[in-house]
Design a protein around this motif. Sequence first.
Motif, PDB file in Angstrom:
ATOM      1  N   VAL A  24      -7.856  34.759 -18.959  1.00 39.40           N
ATOM      2  CA  VAL A  24      -7.789  34.084 -17.663  1.00 39.40           C
ATOM      3  C   VAL A  24      -6.335  33.727 -17.325  1.00 39.40           C
ATOM      4  O   VAL A  24      -5.941  33.721 -16.148  1.00 39.40           O
ATOM      5  CB  VAL A  24      -8.712  32.841 -17.645  1.00 39.40           C
ATOM      6  N   LYS A  25      -5.521  33.480 -18.328  1.00 44.24           N
ATOM      7  CA  LYS A  25      -4.114  33.132 -18.083  1.00 44.24           C
ATOM      8  C   LYS A  25      -3.377  34.319 -17.436  1.00 44.24           C
ATOM      9  O   LYS A  25      -2.452  34.115 -16.655  1.00 44.24           O
ATOM     10  CB  LYS A  25      -3.427  32.731 -19.392  1.00 44.24           C
ATOM     11  N   THR A  26      -3.785  35.541 -17.768  1.00 42.74           N
ATOM     12  CA  THR A  26      -3.151  36.716 -17.156  1.00 42.74           C
ATOM     13  C   THR A  26      -3.438  36.748 -15.657  1.00 42.74           C
ATOM     14  O   THR A  26      -2.572  37.116 -14.856  1.00 42.74           O
ATOM     15  CB  THR A  26      -3.644  37.998 -17.833  1.00 42.74           C
ATOM     16  N   THR A  27      -4.652  36.346 -15.261  1.00 47.43           N
ATOM     17  CA  THR A  27      -4.953  36.337 -13.820  1.00 47.43           C
ATOM     18  C   THR A  27      -4.119  35.271 -13.107  1.00 47.43           C
ATOM     19  O   THR A  27      -3.809  35.414 -11.929  1.00 47.43           O
ATOM     20  CB  THR A  27      -6.452  36.098 -13.554  1.00 47.43           C
ATOM     21  N   TRP A  28      -3.752  34.217 -13.828  1.00 47.14           N
ATOM     22  CA  TRP A  28      -2.864  33.228 -13.217  1.00 47.14           C
ATOM     23  C   TRP A  28      -1.449  33.781 -13.047  1.00 47.14           C
ATOM     24  O   TRP A  28      -0.718  33.364 -12.146  1.00 47.14           O
ATOM     25  CB  TRP A  28      -2.852  31.946 -14.076  1.00 47.14           C
ATOM     26  N   VAL A  29      -1.079  34.692 -13.918  1.00 45.01           N
ATOM     27  CA  VAL A  29       0.210  35.381 -13.740  1.00 45.01           C
ATOM     28  C   VAL A  29       0.132  36.230 -12.474  1.00 45.01           C
ATOM     29  O   VAL A  29       1.057  36.228 -11.655  1.00 45.01           O
ATOM     30  CB  VAL A  29       0.557  36.262 -14.959  1.00 45.01           C
ATOM     31  N   ILE A  30      -0.984  36.948 -12.297  1.00 47.71           N
ATOM     32  CA  ILE A  30      -1.152  37.784 -11.098  1.00 47.71           C
ATOM     33  C   ILE A  30      -1.102  36.911  -9.843  1.00 47.71           C
ATOM     34  O   ILE A  30      -0.536  37.299  -8.812  1.00 47.71           O
ATOM     35  CB  ILE A  30      -2.482  38.565 -11.154  1.00 47.71           C
TER      36      ILE A  30
ATOM     37  N   ALA B  82      -4.870  21.973 -15.728  1.00 40.52           N
ATOM     38  CA  ALA B  82      -6.160  21.428 -15.272  1.00 40.52           C
ATOM     39  C   ALA B  82      -6.411  21.779 -13.796  1.00 40.52           C
ATOM     40  O   ALA B  82      -7.549  21.847 -13.351  1.00 40.52           O
ATOM     41  CB  ALA B  82      -6.189  19.913 -15.451  1.00 40.52           C
ATOM     42  N   ASP B  83      -5.342  22.021 -13.055  1.00 40.45           N
ATOM     43  CA  ASP B  83      -5.488  22.317 -11.618  1.00 40.45           C
ATOM     44  C   ASP B  83      -5.566  23.810 -11.331  1.00 40.45           C
ATOM     45  O   ASP B  83      -5.805  24.213 -10.201  1.00 40.45           O
ATOM     46  CB  ASP B  83      -4.291  21.750 -10.835  1.00 40.45           C
ATOM     47  N   PHE B  84      -5.359  24.643 -12.334  1.00 41.16           N
ATOM     48  CA  PHE B  84      -5.331  26.093 -12.085  1.00 41.16           C
ATOM     49  C   PHE B  84      -6.712  26.584 -11.684  1.00 41.16           C
ATOM     50  O   PHE B  84      -7.723  26.105 -12.195  1.00 41.16           O
ATOM     51  CB  PHE B  84      -4.834  26.844 -13.319  1.00 41.16           C
TER      52      PHE B  84
ATOM     53  N   TRP C  11       3.403  28.831 -28.611  1.00 41.62           N
ATOM     54  CA  TRP C  11       2.739  30.118 -28.419  1.00 41.62           C
ATOM     55  C   TRP C  11       1.390  30.035 -27.716  1.00 41.62           C
ATOM     56  O   TRP C  11       0.789  31.033 -27.351  1.00 41.62           O
ATOM     57  CB  TRP C  11       2.531  30.809 -29.772  1.00 41.62           C
ATOM     58  N   THR C  12       0.868  28.816 -27.539  1.00 43.54           N
ATOM     59  CA  THR C  12      -0.533  28.712 -27.107  1.00 43.54           C
ATOM     60  C   THR C  12      -0.807  29.365 -25.751  1.00 43.54           C
ATOM     61  O   THR C  12      -1.888  29.892 -25.524  1.00 43.54           O
ATOM     62  CB  THR C  12      -1.011  27.255 -27.059  1.00 43.54           C
ATOM     63  N   MET C  13       0.155  29.323 -24.835  1.00 43.76           N
ATOM     64  CA  MET C  13      -0.120  29.893 -23.510  1.00 43.76           C
ATOM     65  C   MET C  13       0.077  31.409 -23.486  1.00 43.76           C
ATOM     66  O   MET C  13      -0.238  32.052 -22.489  1.00 43.76           O
ATOM     67  CB  MET C  13       0.783  29.253 -22.446  1.00 43.76           C
ATOM     68  N   ASN C  14       0.619  31.980 -24.563  1.00 48.38           N
ATOM     69  CA  ASN C  14       0.905  33.420 -24.554  1.00 48.38           C
ATOM     70  C   ASN C  14      -0.108  34.245 -25.318  1.00 48.38           C
ATOM     71  O   ASN C  14       0.028  35.458 -25.388  1.00 48.38           O
ATOM     72  CB  ASN C  14       2.292  33.683 -25.179  1.00 48.38           C
TER      73      ASN C  14
END
Lengths: 392, 298
Positions: free
Chosen positions: A196-202, A256-258, B90-93
């Motif tokens: 899901v963090k990758t979609t936040w990069v997008i 928390a807001d993402f 590293w946690t966010m990567n």
Amino acid sequence: MKDSLFLAWKYLQFNTGKTLILIFSVSLVLFIPMGLNLLTNQGAKSLTERAEATPLLVGALGSPTDLNLSTLYFKAPKSDQIPYSEVQAIQSENLALPIPLNLQYSVKTQPIVGTGLSYLDLRNLKVAEGRPFATLGECVLGSEAAEILGVRVGESVISSPAGAFDIAGSFPLKMPVVGILAPNGTADDQAVFTDVKTTWVISGIAHGHDAINEDTADSLLLSKGENQAVASAAILSYTEITPENIASFHFHGNSADFPIDAIIAVPKDKKSELMLRGRYEAEGLGVQMLVPSEVMEELLATVLSVRNLIIAAALIIGIATLIILGLVFKLSIRLRAGEIQTMKKMGAASGKIREVLALEILITLSISIGLSLGYTLILNQFGLPLITSFLS
Amino acid sequence: MKKLSLYLVLLAIIAQSCTPSSTETEVKTTAAQIELRVSNYPLQFLAETIAGSDATVKRIRNSETLPVDSITAIQQAGLIFINGATYEKWTMNVSLDEQKIINTTQAFESEYLSSGETFTHSHGDEAAHSHEGTAYMAWLELGLFNQQALAIKDALVKTYPNQKATFEANYSELSKNLMELHEQFLAMAPAAKQLNFAFSHPVYQYFGQSYGLSGESFHWEPSDEMDASHEADFKELNEIKKIDFLVWEGEPSAETRQTLEGWGAKSIVINPSWGPSDAGDYLETMKKNLEELKVIQD
């Protein structure tokens, strides 16, 4: 009997055109309600199975059906997104495993599903080639997605802009394909899975760029103070996450807001499920929690009632067709008066003549029934995938 | 007929008792099957003590990038204990099962301390902002460290319930030792509050707050030679408030000690426990730190 059968068969053979028309029209009339019933049952079964495999869904307030179908089949729901704090809230309750879903983006025609590794476990998705995603930016493709996009492990895909008029709204990201999943026979085969963090990069919430610090040139900044700097557009974000630049990727704001589109909640047990559902129903938390199988049941009840109406109409048409068929046979017998007379003069008893005529009808009906069963078998095998590919 | 019925009933009872219940067929995790990952040495100490020596506990290197092999190995762990409070880079990567990640300082995140102003940036379309960093070395404050131990114990009990008795017993013993030592450190606070300290690095925020050591921080290494720039920094702070003791992370040279005494400050070494020390494990290191701190009473 054998001789009557022979005569009946020879008559039908001689009048090929008429016989074929009768057989196909009767077979179609019989097939329509059967086929419709089969298709709706197959579709209902597939929808129900997918819904039952998803214990609870949390999403923005709005249409439960839209949330349900969008989430299960990877279309961005029409309602607003919800904050990631909802995932953290479920986690802190310790009643269920929350699995976030961000469905806003795609790679050409294939949806990107921003989620966690728990999703692969929930759906029992096995990696057939390669491995699951491990770092920011990596993705794993469903079997059909890999075929449609024509990529293999070791190659890359690029996320598509969110819309033709939203060129600056998302940031096309080149994502290395690290794994391809085994076929699953569900919507998961069509998806591109990533963290899901990758979609936040997008979406631009997270990005990587050259370091901004006290030594950064003023030409790249809008302003600089003792402890902070405001970067200008001259600072370009990376469009690909590599081992060399991943350390520069960072998030702006509070996680928390993402935004995410939905959460699949997997309760620990029945008691936890009831407690969680009770909390969401009672406390008006600004989001809704639904049970996908219940929402699907309601939807299917509507679909099936429409189906029943159509089948009833088809049956009425079928009965009408059979009545017309009866009329056709009756008229046909009248037209064959000379032929029947000949048979009588040859010594055929009335009973024998009736036997021949009855066998003609029986053979026609039998072949028609056989054909309609054949159509149904073919539809059972190929119907749903053909319709799905036609619709997509 | 009656005999037949009796035999059938007996057969049914025997068949039922032979059928394994769901709990009997449950696979019970043994200690040797417990695989844990931790993000620093103090957590490794806690995990090994509570889980027992048969459990496998491995430390994750704290860097912004981790090799893919390491990440896939971490993904297989039963639990991943992190320090939190912005310690892990590293946690966010990386992609890990969030359920397996236990933030051991989450219970007291409202008590996080600042590590001072950091240089931040924003982009043209955002409001400019600056913020303070978060101090992460809560493990030097034994009361907080005990809470981290509790978080580890609770997570182990939840994940491996058949080993609960072992975890509870190990935690109980450990907690007793930690809190006894904590009380002894607290007993130093009245004396410490009468004095002014400076720190070689800004890593003693929690330690200083609880045990009465207050003062400013430099960025000095124990191997540094006290030159003109060190002297200037020292004198700048000394003019505001006389520095009685300089707290080092490691043993400074005899010359450095002498120079500082010439400037009016004595040196003590409080090992931040980045890893096992000459004294031994974390507990032995902290006992040695206590002995070192007792110098202030003289």
